[in-house]
Design a protein around this motif. Sequence first.
Motif, PDB file in Angstrom:
ATOM      1  N   UNK A 149       0.823  -1.287   0.059  1.00 15.80           N
ATOM      2  CA  UNK A 149      -0.076   0.044   0.162  1.00 15.80           C
ATOM      3  C   UNK A 149       0.940   1.198   0.174  1.00 15.80           C
ATOM      4  N   UNK A 150       2.012   1.168   0.165  1.00 15.12           N
ATOM      5  CA  UNK A 150       2.879   2.227   0.235  1.00 15.12           C
ATOM      6  C   UNK A 150       3.835   2.358  -0.868  1.00 15.12           C
ATOM      7  N   UNK A 151       4.074   1.122  -1.640  1.00 15.41           N
ATOM      8  CA  UNK A 151       4.821   1.172  -2.789  1.00 15.41           C
ATOM      9  C   UNK A 151       3.954   1.542  -4.121  1.00 15.41           C
ATOM     10  N   UNK A 152       2.437   1.152  -3.953  1.00 16.41           N
ATOM     11  CA  UNK A 152       1.874   1.611  -5.171  1.00 16.41           C
ATOM     12  C   UNK A 152       0.723   2.465  -4.766  1.00 16.41           C
ATOM     13  N   UNK A 153       0.303   3.421  -5.502  1.00 18.91           N
ATOM     14  CA  UNK A 153      -0.842   4.103  -5.241  1.00 18.91           C
ATOM     15  C   UNK A 153      -2.201   3.400  -5.367  1.00 18.91           C
ATOM     16  N   UNK A 154      -3.274   3.919  -4.601  1.00 21.00           N
ATOM     17  CA  UNK A 154      -4.549   3.346  -4.826  1.00 21.00           C
ATOM     18  C   UNK A 154      -5.125   2.937  -3.799  1.00 21.00           C
ATOM     19  N   UNK A 155      -4.659   3.049  -2.565  1.00 17.71           N
ATOM     20  CA  UNK A 155      -5.319   2.233  -1.232  1.00 17.71           C
ATOM     21  C   UNK A 155      -6.335   3.240  -0.675  1.00 17.71           C
ATOM     22  N   UNK A 156      -6.614   4.221  -1.252  1.00 16.69           N
ATOM     23  CA  UNK A 156      -7.581   5.275  -0.532  1.00 16.69           C
ATOM     24  C   UNK A 156      -9.066   4.771  -0.638  1.00 16.69           C
ATOM     25  N   UNK A 157      -9.968   5.259   0.397  1.00 18.63           N
ATOM     26  CA  UNK A 157     -11.116   4.691   0.273  1.00 18.63           C
ATOM     27  C   UNK A 157     -12.070   4.599  -0.758  1.00 18.63           C
ATOM     28  N   UNK A 158     -11.853   5.694  -1.563  1.00 25.71           N
ATOM     29  CA  UNK A 158     -12.716   5.764  -2.912  1.00 25.71           C
ATOM     30  C   UNK A 158     -12.365   4.692  -3.791  1.00 25.71           C
ATOM     31  N   UNK A 159     -11.262   3.819  -3.449  1.00 25.25           N
ATOM     32  CA  UNK A 159     -10.784   2.631  -4.446  1.00 25.25           C
ATOM     33  C   UNK A 159     -11.705   1.346  -4.044  1.00 25.25           C
TER      34      UNK A 159
END
Length: 209
Positions: A149-159
């Motif tokens: 989750x730190x290496x790659x973007x996209x872990x935010x709640x909207x996803x």
Amino acid sequence: MFSAYYPKRLSYILTTKDRADFLDNALTQYRKLVGPDDEMIVIDGGSRDRTRDVIEKHKDFVDLFLSEPDINSFHAQNKGHLLARGKYQKQIGDDEVYYPEAIEKAIQVMEEYSEIDMLVCGGTKERNGKTYPMCAPQGVHYGKHPEDIFRYKGASGVAHLLRASSLAKYGYIPIHGGADIEFVLHYIKSGAIVRFCRIRLYHHPVFAH
């Protein structure tokens, strides 16, 4: 079985407070998302503006409206999850764009791969007039390590797209700190099956306020 209990397909959980204009625009847009077997839940933090008027305008479309003080938006989301009746549950905001075809594709993935507890999808984020892709690179085995989750973007709640029955096993959203990212981190660390799907699910503008 517990996983077969849910009478709805997908529960959309929209959180808001004192943002009537945003809410009105969002509900107008989200009419395209909600199918006949889905539900729209609006959790309001006790607004003092025109929020109730907006809900009245969209009462044919909003299945459940709850308005009372909360600690923050994550507290509100948890209320929505506890009240939801959908087999799958999706947190949404009052200032985002979601794509109906992408939602359908994400559900198809969850249906085909019943072992997945949480699906993290791609999208775009807009800040200061610039748009950024939020997507893990092709070929990445996202979800095997907490560091993902730190290496790659996209872990935010909207996803996130959640399997509701998994909430009983791995828990709800923490209400403090970087809660949405911490939520994914907790699921991976706890042994949940978390996968990234290269679907452009959303567009998330970040406003100055």
